[in-house]
Design an enzyme around this catalytic site. Structure first.
Site, PDB file in Angstrom:
ATOM      1  NE  ARG A  43       2.922   6.691   9.146  1.00  0.00           N
ATOM      2  CZ  ARG A  43       1.732   6.342   8.638  1.00  0.00           C
ATOM      3  NH1 ARG A  43       1.492   5.076   8.348  1.00  0.00           N
ATOM      4  NH2 ARG A  43       0.808   7.244   8.416  1.00  0.00           N
ATOM      5  CG  HIS A  58       5.025   1.117   2.894  1.00  0.00           C
ATOM      6  ND1 HIS A  58       4.399   2.210   2.345  1.00  0.00           N
ATOM      7  CD2 HIS A  58       4.510   0.995   4.143  1.00  0.00           C
ATOM      8  CE1 HIS A  58       3.561   2.727   3.229  1.00  0.00           C
ATOM      9  NE2 HIS A  58       3.603   2.021   4.329  1.00  0.00           N
ATOM     10  CG  ASP A  72       1.604   5.073   4.785  1.00  0.00           C
ATOM     11  OD1 ASP A  72       1.159   3.913   4.915  1.00  0.00           O
ATOM     12  OD2 ASP A  72       2.764   5.402   5.116  1.00  0.00           O
ATOM     13  CG  HIS A 128      -0.134   0.206   2.526  1.00  0.00           C
ATOM     14  ND1 HIS A 128       0.581  -0.819   3.110  1.00  0.00           N
ATOM     15  CD2 HIS A 128       0.058   1.290   3.308  1.00  0.00           C
ATOM     16  CE1 HIS A 128       1.181  -0.368   4.207  1.00  0.00           C
ATOM     17  NE2 HIS A 128       0.882   0.920   4.350  1.00  0.00           N
TER      18      HIS A 128
HETATM   19  O1  LIG Z   1       5.412  -1.424  10.624  1.00  0.00           O
HETATM   20  C1  LIG Z   1       5.919  -1.181   9.530  1.00  0.00           C
HETATM   21  O2  LIG Z   1       7.008  -1.623   9.188  1.00  0.00           O
HETATM   22  C2  LIG Z   1       5.201  -0.293   8.556  1.00  0.00           C
HETATM   23  C3  LIG Z   1       3.747  -0.170   8.847  1.00  0.00           C
HETATM   24  C4  LIG Z   1       3.092   0.779   7.887  1.00  0.00           C
HETATM   25  O3  LIG Z   1       2.590   0.408   6.857  1.00  0.00           O
HETATM   26  C5  LIG Z   1       3.155   2.210   8.159  1.00  0.00           C
HETATM   27  O4  LIG Z   1       3.542   2.608   9.265  1.00  0.00           O
HETATM   28  O5  LIG Z   1       2.820   2.979   7.255  1.00  0.00           O
HETATM   29 FE   LIG Z   2       1.987   2.113   5.647  1.00  0.00          FE
END
Ligand SMILES: O=C(O)CCC(=O)C(=O)O
Ligand SMILES: [Fe+2]
Length: 288
Positions: A271, A255, A105, A103
């Protein structure tokens, strides 16, 4: 600062820069240039506090306050979310399966994110990797015929389309809530990056169909394009180290977070998100 490529298809590691402190204007400009060239930037050994994490994010744009996911927020910091399997007040965390399918984000909205900056605060003994695919490369390696055909297509992005019961059965109440708060949107399949001017494929496992086509008609081409985009030659797989910070560009990268670790061990990521430009439109009714 020094810059070293992480893999052939995508990414670079930046060393010699302390991102816990404010950057000079010249360093900021240089970083943005490297970001546009490499699509993802890795900074190792950065013990970022939430304030420092958010402050560094603002070098690349406006820090999003995660209105769409208030329950993911780090308490006291609306600009940061936690992505973790750590229990919260004895209950499983709502974010323990975030990002399990390919996906970009917030692609399922009309305000997809420009970038995301993920920081590693705690790691399992081994695994918990994240994969990234270069969507410029995905587009540029298609035949002229396919590229021309995709030019006129739009796709329906729906966050629910990527849910699976492979890891944890999706909570029906959560899915029902999302159906109301996150209706599907339509985006052109090809996207021009506003800064680099390069064209990329804007598709992922959150796409359900092409607009004006049935699900059955869409499925074979969608599967082909997703498999094409995520072939190993176009992918970088990041093995996290404690206090890694990794910035990616959601406009030209997709990702996926892997469940490749012992789930009884804690993985804790924090994040931030960079606000993007409005694009797309609410998805019209599906074709019969
Ligand atoms: O936990 C992760 O490595 C990425 C998770 C994810 O898709 C994000 O934080 O956008
Ligand atoms: Fe993500």
């Amino acid at each position: 600062m020094q810059v070293r490529r992480l893999s052939f298809p995508i990414g670079a590691e930046v060393t010699g820069l302390d991102i816990t402190r404010p950057l000079s204007g010249a360093d900021r400009e240089e970083l943005v240039r490297h970001w546009h060239e490499h699509l993802i930037l890795l900074f190792r050994g950065q013990p970022l506090t939430p304030q420092q994490h958010i402050a560094f994010t603002r070098n690349f744009g406006e820090a999003d306050t995660h209105e769409a996911n208030p329950d993911f927020r780090l308490p006291g910091y609306p600009e940061a979310i936690e992505v973790t399997n750590r229990t919260v007040h004895g209950k499983p965390s709502a974010t323990r399966e975030v990002g399990r399918a390919w996906h970009s984000d917030m692609e399922h909205t009309i305000l997809p994110l420009k970038g995301s900056l993920l920081w590693c605060g705690e790691l399992p003994g081994v695994g918990g990797d994240t994969m990234f695919a270069n969507m410029y490369e995905a587009y540029e390696s298609l035949s002229p015929g396919m590229r021309a055909m995709l030019e006129s297509l739009e796709a329906e992005h729906d966050v629910i389309a990527s849910f699976s019961d492979k890891y944890v059965a999706p909570d029906p109440a959560h899915v029902a809530r999302l159906r109301l708060t996150a209706p599907p949107v339509a985006h052109p399949v090809l996207r021009v990056h506003p800064e680099t001017g390069r064209k990329s494929l804007f598709l992922s496992e959150r796409v359900r169909r092409f607009i004006g086509f049935t699900d059955a008609e869409s499925a074979p081409l969608l599967r082909y394009l997703c498999e094409h985009a995520t072939q190993p030659e176009f992918v970088y797989r990041h093995q996290w180290q404690l206090h890694d910070a990794l910035l990616w560009d959601n406009r030209c990268v997709i990702h996926q977070a892997l469940a490749d670790y012992d789930r009884s061990q804690v993985r804790y990521m924090r994040r931030t998100s960079i606000v993007g430009e409005p694009c797309g439109r609410p998805a019209p009714q599906a074709a019969a």
